[in-house]
Enzyme design. Sequence first.
Site, PDB file in Angstrom:
ATOM      1  N   SER A 123      39.673  33.621  44.813  1.00 13.91           N
ATOM      2  CA  SER A 123      39.839  32.344  45.555  1.00 13.91           C
ATOM      3  C   SER A 123      39.710  32.610  47.149  1.00 13.91           C
ATOM      4  O   SER A 123      39.384  31.641  47.939  1.00 13.91           O
ATOM      5  CB  SER A 123      41.063  31.671  45.323  1.00 13.91           C
ATOM      6  OG  SER A 123      42.153  32.554  45.680  1.00 13.91           O
ATOM      7  N   SER A 130      41.772  37.563  43.398  1.00 15.99           N
ATOM      8  CA  SER A 130      41.105  36.785  44.519  1.00 15.99           C
ATOM      9  C   SER A 130      40.870  37.508  45.706  1.00 15.99           C
ATOM     10  O   SER A 130      40.332  37.068  46.606  1.00 15.99           O
ATOM     11  CB  SER A 130      42.066  35.715  44.648  1.00 15.99           C
ATOM     12  OG  SER A 130      41.807  34.652  43.744  1.00 15.99           O
ATOM     13  N   LYS A 136      43.401  33.963  55.357  1.00 18.76           N
ATOM     14  CA  LYS A 136      43.443  33.051  54.232  1.00 18.76           C
ATOM     15  C   LYS A 136      44.458  31.580  54.397  1.00 18.76           C
ATOM     16  O   LYS A 136      45.475  31.913  55.098  1.00 18.76           O
ATOM     17  CB  LYS A 136      43.495  33.553  52.906  1.00 18.76           C
ATOM     18  CG  LYS A 136      43.128  32.729  51.594  1.00 18.76           C
ATOM     19  CD  LYS A 136      43.578  33.414  50.257  1.00 18.76           C
ATOM     20  CE  LYS A 136      43.344  32.613  49.123  1.00 18.76           C
ATOM     21  NZ  LYS A 136      43.296  33.542  47.904  1.00 18.76           N
TER      22      LYS A 136
HETATM   23  N1  GLN Z   1      40.464  33.399  39.544  1.00 19.91           N
HETATM   24  C1  GLN Z   1      41.668  33.839  39.242  1.00 19.91           C
HETATM   25  C2  GLN Z   1      42.508  32.206  38.814  1.00 19.91           C
HETATM   26  O1  GLN Z   1      41.828  31.317  38.928  1.00 19.91           O
HETATM   27  C3  GLN Z   1      42.672  34.688  40.166  1.00 19.91           C
HETATM   28  C4  GLN Z   1      43.030  33.862  41.443  1.00 19.91           C
HETATM   29  C5  GLN Z   1      43.761  34.572  42.470  1.00 19.91           C
HETATM   30  O2  GLN Z   1      43.847  35.726  42.354  1.00 19.91           O
HETATM   31  N2  GLN Z   1      44.422  33.710  43.422  1.00 19.91           N
HETATM   32  O3  GLN Z   1      43.774  32.290  38.868  1.00 19.91           O
END
Ligand code: GLN
Length: 483
Positions: free
Chosen positions: A155, A179, A80
């Site tokens: 994400s 994420s 990532k």
């Molecule tokens: N969807 C969650 C957020 O927007 C989790 C994101 C993540 O785990 N980086 O914060």
Amino acid sequence: MSDLIYRTLSEHTEALAKKEYSSVELTKACLARIEETDAHLGAFLTLLPEDALATAREIDQRRAHGEVLSPLAGIPVALKDNISTRAIPTTCGSHMLKDYRPPYDATVTEALKGAGTVLLGKTNMDEFGMGSTTEHSAFHMTKNPIDPTLVPGGSSGGSAAAVAACQTPLAFGTDTGGSIRQPAAFCGICGLRPTYGAVSRYGLIAYASSFDQIGPLTRTVKDSALALEAILGRDPRDATSREHPMPHLLNDMERGVNGMNIGVLSDPLVVAADPSVRLALSMAADTLRHLGATVEDVPLPSLRYATAAYSIMASAEASSNLARFDGVRYGLRAKTFDSAEELMCRSRSEGFGTEVKRRILLGTYVLSEGSYDAYYKKARAARSLLREETSKLLSRYDLLLLPTAPTPPYAFGAKKENAALRLSEDLFCLPAPLCGLPALSLPFGKTEKGLPLSVQLMGRAFDEATLLRAGYALESTLERRQP
Ligand code: GLN
């Protein structure tokens, strides 16, 4: 050799060791698959074909000379784009860092290099990890390989799509509030969030430091165990990382769930989930019971505070972490300005996207005088309450079983305009990061339309072994899907 891409990480590990094929052959197969699919899919932000082939060649030579290599040697991997890679773009999916090439490797990058993995490239993500669809990437959206009209989750959507589309047998993502697990669920693969502190965060560009963890996305549970073993351990450069002896994860995995106590989350919020999600959950519970586990419904009353507590605390931490991107010390610098203040203001306005700005504003607000007690302190109290309830449950049960996401994957744009709705879908992924516990999402069934469904297992701190054991047992009851 084109069928190589459909094999799993563990199959590659064995075949490479036996020299059935070479890392160069495998890497070429992955690169050809990427070439064929990625213009449409958009999983990658940076591709490194020459570097990848050079590493693969080197590993093949070392193997030919009889060197004993680690299990992951010669395995292609994608990272990532918030995991630092020396001299290789690390953008966090943001204009703010579009030209950034870190001067050092993250500890996880270093560990993977040391293990001899072959870095194919860096994957797309919602900007700074903020989002659940890749719609907040500053560069492009990633499509769901199962149906390109649907979001891949986020994400870490790029990493999940790359593994699901067989562009790579292994990718790493980061999980702050789901994420890794939610995109894994949306793309029909496995995603593992390790215990907080089990894996070093050094070189992971921070979103919310008390939540962030790096973990693997793979096509099978066994692959997740293999991948996790390569990155575990204390790192003196991350004071929150801890050494914790874990049994050999792979040896332990096939012991089954006979005699295990498993609590199934029973809560009005589960009842409100999509019927297909509830069906997958109850089928997984029945399967575990059938395999010899004691399975009981358990309540988690403070779950209803999880979304609010997470949004407040993660935004607060993000506002502080992202303060460093001021166009002076770090990040994009505005071209025109008349004062230092204007330089910072313009650089941040131009560099960050809307979602990031929204969270910085919220985070700054909840930390400001007058709001701190009303919001931040309450969120911390809710986090403590959830920790207490969860730890009581985990003193009685070896594992908790819960949904990963409340719905199957949905269409692009479906939730784009509604920030509250978007946050509420993280719900079932939040107990693990709020409590610092490990959790594994694995595919379990499909909807009538053939969309992937998943369930989630959450375990005790540093007890990834039990988590993987139950995940493996569940997975073994399903036929392996070949895309
Ligand atoms: N969807 C969650 C957020 O927007 C989790 C994101 C993540 O785990 N980086 O914060």
